[in-house]
Design an enzyme around this catalytic site. Structure first.
Site, PDB file in Angstrom:
ATOM      1  N   SER A 205       2.786  -0.025   6.009  1.00  0.00           N
ATOM      2  CA  SER A 205       3.968   0.344   6.794  1.00  0.00           C
ATOM      3  C   SER A 205       5.000  -0.787   6.842  1.00  0.00           C
ATOM      4  O   SER A 205       6.201  -0.519   6.890  1.00  0.00           O
ATOM      5  CB  SER A 205       3.569   0.788   8.202  1.00  0.00           C
ATOM      6  OG  SER A 205       2.594  -0.050   8.736  1.00  0.00           O
TER       7      SER A 205
ATOM      8  N   MET B  52     -11.290  -5.981   6.121  1.00  0.00           N
ATOM      9  CA  MET B  52     -10.433  -5.007   6.802  1.00  0.00           C
ATOM     10  C   MET B  52     -10.030  -5.565   8.164  1.00  0.00           C
ATOM     11  O   MET B  52     -10.876  -6.030   8.927  1.00  0.00           O
ATOM     12  CB  MET B  52     -11.181  -3.680   7.009  1.00  0.00           C
ATOM     13  CG  MET B  52     -11.459  -2.884   5.745  1.00  0.00           C
ATOM     14  SD  MET B  52      -9.988  -2.488   4.767  1.00  0.00           S
ATOM     15  CE  MET B  52      -9.024  -1.509   5.932  1.00  0.00           C
TER      16      MET B  52
ATOM     17  N   ASP C 277      -4.949   3.558  -1.827  1.00  0.00           N
ATOM     18  CA  ASP C 277      -6.037   3.866  -0.900  1.00  0.00           C
ATOM     19  C   ASP C 277      -6.646   5.220  -1.218  1.00  0.00           C
ATOM     20  O   ASP C 277      -6.026   6.255  -1.002  1.00  0.00           O
ATOM     21  CB  ASP C 277      -5.515   3.847   0.541  1.00  0.00           C
ATOM     22  CG  ASP C 277      -5.191   2.435   0.988  1.00  0.00           C
ATOM     23  OD1 ASP C 277      -6.101   1.601   0.992  1.00  0.00           O
ATOM     24  OD2 ASP C 277      -4.013   2.169   1.311  1.00  0.00           O
TER      25      ASP C 277
ATOM     26  N   SER D  91       0.834  -1.204   0.000  1.00  0.00           N
ATOM     27  CA  SER D  91       0.000   0.000   0.000  1.00  0.00           C
ATOM     28  C   SER D  91       0.866   1.251   0.000  1.00  0.00           C
ATOM     29  O   SER D  91       1.643   1.480   0.935  1.00  0.00           O
ATOM     30  CB  SER D  91      -0.907   0.002   1.231  1.00  0.00           C
ATOM     31  OG  SER D  91      -1.454   1.292   1.379  1.00  0.00           O
TER      32      SER D  91
ATOM     33  N   PHE E 296      -6.325   4.888   8.122  1.00  0.00           N
ATOM     34  CA  PHE E 296      -4.927   5.229   8.384  1.00  0.00           C
ATOM     35  C   PHE E 296      -4.035   3.994   8.308  1.00  0.00           C
ATOM     36  O   PHE E 296      -4.475   2.885   8.634  1.00  0.00           O
ATOM     37  CB  PHE E 296      -4.780   5.851   9.785  1.00  0.00           C
ATOM     38  CG  PHE E 296      -5.620   7.081   9.954  1.00  0.00           C
ATOM     39  CD1 PHE E 296      -5.176   8.319   9.504  1.00  0.00           C
ATOM     40  CD2 PHE E 296      -6.889   6.990  10.514  1.00  0.00           C
ATOM     41  CE1 PHE E 296      -5.973   9.450   9.629  1.00  0.00           C
ATOM     42  CE2 PHE E 296      -7.695   8.109  10.638  1.00  0.00           C
ATOM     43  CZ  PHE E 296      -7.236   9.346  10.195  1.00  0.00           C
TER      44      PHE E 296
ATOM     45  N   HIS F  72      -8.482   0.727  -3.694  1.00  0.00           N
ATOM     46  CA  HIS F  72      -9.357   0.479  -2.554  1.00  0.00           C
ATOM     47  C   HIS F  72     -10.081   1.788  -2.247  1.00  0.00           C
ATOM     48  O   HIS F  72      -9.481   2.718  -1.712  1.00  0.00           O
ATOM     49  CB  HIS F  72      -8.484   0.004  -1.373  1.00  0.00           C
ATOM     50  CG  HIS F  72      -9.228  -0.168  -0.087  1.00  0.00           C
ATOM     51  ND1 HIS F  72      -8.579  -0.275   1.136  1.00  0.00           N
ATOM     52  CD2 HIS F  72     -10.554  -0.282   0.172  1.00  0.00           C
ATOM     53  CE1 HIS F  72      -9.487  -0.422   2.090  1.00  0.00           C
ATOM     54  NE2 HIS F  72     -10.677  -0.434   1.537  1.00  0.00           N
TER      55      HIS F  72
ATOM     56  N   HIS G 139      -1.239  -1.273  -4.169  1.00  0.00           N
ATOM     57  CA  HIS G 139      -2.510  -0.959  -3.516  1.00  0.00           C
ATOM     58  C   HIS G 139      -2.627   0.557  -3.322  1.00  0.00           C
ATOM     59  O   HIS G 139      -1.746   1.181  -2.728  1.00  0.00           O
ATOM     60  CB  HIS G 139      -2.542  -1.691  -2.164  1.00  0.00           C
ATOM     61  CG  HIS G 139      -3.814  -1.571  -1.396  1.00  0.00           C
ATOM     62  ND1 HIS G 139      -4.892  -2.411  -1.589  1.00  0.00           N
ATOM     63  CD2 HIS G 139      -4.180  -0.722  -0.411  1.00  0.00           C
ATOM     64  CE1 HIS G 139      -5.857  -2.085  -0.745  1.00  0.00           C
ATOM     65  NE2 HIS G 139      -5.459  -1.052  -0.018  1.00  0.00           N
TER      66      HIS G 139
ATOM     67  N   MET H 141      -9.323   7.919  -0.312  1.00  0.00           N
ATOM     68  CA  MET H 141     -10.131   8.325   0.856  1.00  0.00           C
ATOM     69  C   MET H 141     -10.684   9.730   0.628  1.00  0.00           C
ATOM     70  O   MET H 141     -10.004  10.577   0.047  1.00  0.00           O
ATOM     71  CB  MET H 141      -9.275   8.320   2.117  1.00  0.00           C
ATOM     72  CG  MET H 141      -8.544   7.018   2.379  1.00  0.00           C
ATOM     73  SD  MET H 141      -7.701   7.071   3.968  1.00  0.00           S
ATOM     74  CE  MET H 141      -6.770   5.539   3.901  1.00  0.00           C
TER      75      MET H 141
ATOM     76  N   MET I 103     -12.256   4.054  -0.277  1.00  0.00           N
ATOM     77  CA  MET I 103     -12.883   4.334   1.016  1.00  0.00           C
ATOM     78  C   MET I 103     -13.599   5.673   0.873  1.00  0.00           C
ATOM     79  O   MET I 103     -13.168   6.697   1.408  1.00  0.00           O
ATOM     80  CB  MET I 103     -11.818   4.351   2.118  1.00  0.00           C
ATOM     81  CG  MET I 103     -11.348   2.945   2.482  1.00  0.00           C
ATOM     82  SD  MET I 103      -9.734   2.930   3.263  1.00  0.00           S
ATOM     83  CE  MET I 103      -8.710   3.012   1.804  1.00  0.00           C
TER      84      MET I 103
HETATM   85  C1  DX5 Z   1      -6.123   1.651   5.776  1.00  0.00           C
HETATM   86  C2  DX5 Z   1      -5.760   1.274   4.377  1.00  0.00           C
HETATM   87  C3  DX5 Z   1      -4.599   0.364   4.268  1.00  0.00           C
HETATM   88  C4  DX5 Z   1      -3.312   0.876   4.858  1.00  0.00           C
HETATM   89  C5  DX5 Z   1      -2.688  -0.291   5.550  1.00  0.00           C
HETATM   90  O1  DX5 Z   1      -7.395   2.130   5.834  1.00  0.00           O
HETATM   91  O2  DX5 Z   1      -6.841   0.654   3.705  1.00  0.00           O
HETATM   92  O3  DX5 Z   1      -4.393  -0.097   2.933  1.00  0.00           O
HETATM   93  O4  DX5 Z   1      -2.406   1.388   3.929  1.00  0.00           O
HETATM   94  O5  DX5 Z   1      -1.567   0.149   6.222  1.00  0.00           O
HETATM   95  P1  DX5 Z   1      -0.776  -0.784   7.241  1.00  0.00           P
HETATM   96  O6  DX5 Z   1      -0.316  -1.985   6.460  1.00  0.00           O
HETATM   97  O7  DX5 Z   1       0.339   0.081   7.712  1.00  0.00           O
HETATM   98  O8  DX5 Z   1      -1.738  -1.157   8.328  1.00  0.00           O
HETATM   99 ZN    ZN Z   2      -6.383  -0.297   1.722  1.00  0.00          ZN
END
Ligand code: DX5
Ligand code: ZN
Length: 231
Positions: free
Chosen positions: A197, A136, A34, A8, A142, A65, A32, A36, A67
Site C-alpha cells: 500500500s 512477516m 503474493d 507488492s 492482506f 511469496h 513482489h 494466496m 502463502m
Molecule cells: C500480506 C502480503 C504482503 C502485502 C503487504 O500478507 O504478504 O506482501 O502486500 O502489504 P502492505 O505493504 O500494504 O502491508
Molecule cells: Zn508478501
C-alpha cells in the site's frame, strides 16, 4: 549493504498488472507477487497462470511469496516458470529442504518465510539452503495492515544469526512497511523491503519507491549491524 525494494502488486489494480509492474520498473529491484490459496491464509489472489502472463511483460524479476498450504507440491513450478525468487512458508512446508533445493535447481533464489509468531532460531541450520529469509511483520493475508513492532527483536536476532553464517542470506520484511516503519526495519537488520500500500496507494508509485529506498539507505548507513558487516 545494498537496500532492495520489492513493491507488492497485492495493492495494485489486478486488471492492469502489467502496467502496474511497469510503473516501478525503473526504480524497484523486484516485483513482489503474493500467491494466496484461501487455506494457508483467508484470502485468494493469483496463481501460476497469472505469474506466467506477468513474466511476459515484467522487466523486473518476480519475487513470488507463496502463502499456500502445499508449497512442497507447487513452489518448484513458479521457479520453473521463471520467477527470480520463490519464497515458501516454514509453517506450511513439510519438506522444506527438498523444496528449497528444488527451487534452486530450477534456477530461482529460494526464500523461507516465517509468520510473526514463529521463532527464527529453529531455522538456523537451514540457512545454507536459503537465499532469503522473510520475516512477516503482519499476519499474512492482506495488504494495508498495521506493522507489528513485536517482530523487531526477532529481526535483530535473525540478522545476528545470518551474520554469524557469513551474511550471504538476504533478510526481507513484509507487511506494514512504509515511510513511518521502514527505518526501524533497516536499523534492526532488514535489507529487502516489501511495500504494497505504501507504493500502490501513492499518487506516484515510482516516487514512493525512491523515497522508501532513500530512507532505508539512510537508516542502514547508521545501523550497527551494517557497520559490523562492512568492517
Ligand atoms: C500480506 C502480503 C504482503 C502485502 C503487504 O500478507 O504478504 O506482501 O502486500 O502489504 P502492505 O505493504 O500494504 O502491508
Ligand atoms: Zn508478501
Amino acid at each position: 549493504m545494498a537496500v532492495q525494494i520489492s513493491p507488492s502488486i497485492l495493492s495494485a489494480d489486478f486488471a492492469r498488472l502489467a502496467d502496474e509492474a511497469r510503473a516501478v520498473e525503473a526504480v524497484a529491484d523486484w516485483v513482489h507477487v503474493d500467491v494466496m490459496d484461501y487455506h494457508f491464509v483467508p484470502n485468494l489472489t493469483i496463481g501460476l497462470p497469472v505469474v506466467q502472463s506477468l513474466l511476459k511483460h515484467a522487466t523486473l524479476p518476480l519475487d513470488c511469496h507463496l502463502m499456500i498450504d502445499d508449497p512442497d507440491r507447487y513452489a518448484p513450478e513458479y521457479a520453473e516458470a521463471g520467477a527470480g525468487n520463490v519464497t515458501i512458508h516454514a509453517e506450511a512446508a513439510k519438506a522444506p529442504v527438498r523444496t528449497l533445493r528444488a527451487i534452486r535447481a530450477a534456477g530461482a533464489r529460494a526464500g523461507l518465510a516465517i509468520n510473526p509468531g514463529t521463532p527464527v532460531q529453529p531455522y538456523e541450520d537451514l540457512l545454507p539452503e536459503l537465499d532469503m529469509l522473510l520475516l512477516m511483520t503482519v499476519e499474512p493475508g492482506f495488504g494495508g495492515q498495521k506493522f507489528l513492532d513485536i517482530v523487531l527483536p526477532k529481526l535483530r536476532r535473525a540478522r545476528a544469526m545470518v551474520s554469524a553464517h557469513g551474511g550471504a542470506v538476504w533478510i526481507q520484511v513484509d507487511g506494514g512497511v512504509d515511510e513511518e516503519t521502514i527505518e526501524r526495519c533497516a536499523d534492526a537488520g532488514a535489507d529487502v523491503f516489501v511495500a504494497g500500500s505504501a507504493v500502490y496507494s501513492a499518487d506516484d508509485p515510482a516516487r514512493a519507491v525512491r523515497a522508501l529506498r532513500e530512507q532505508a539507505q539512510r537508516a542502514t548507513a547508521h545501523a550497527t549491524w551494517a557497520a559490523r558487516a562492512g568492517s
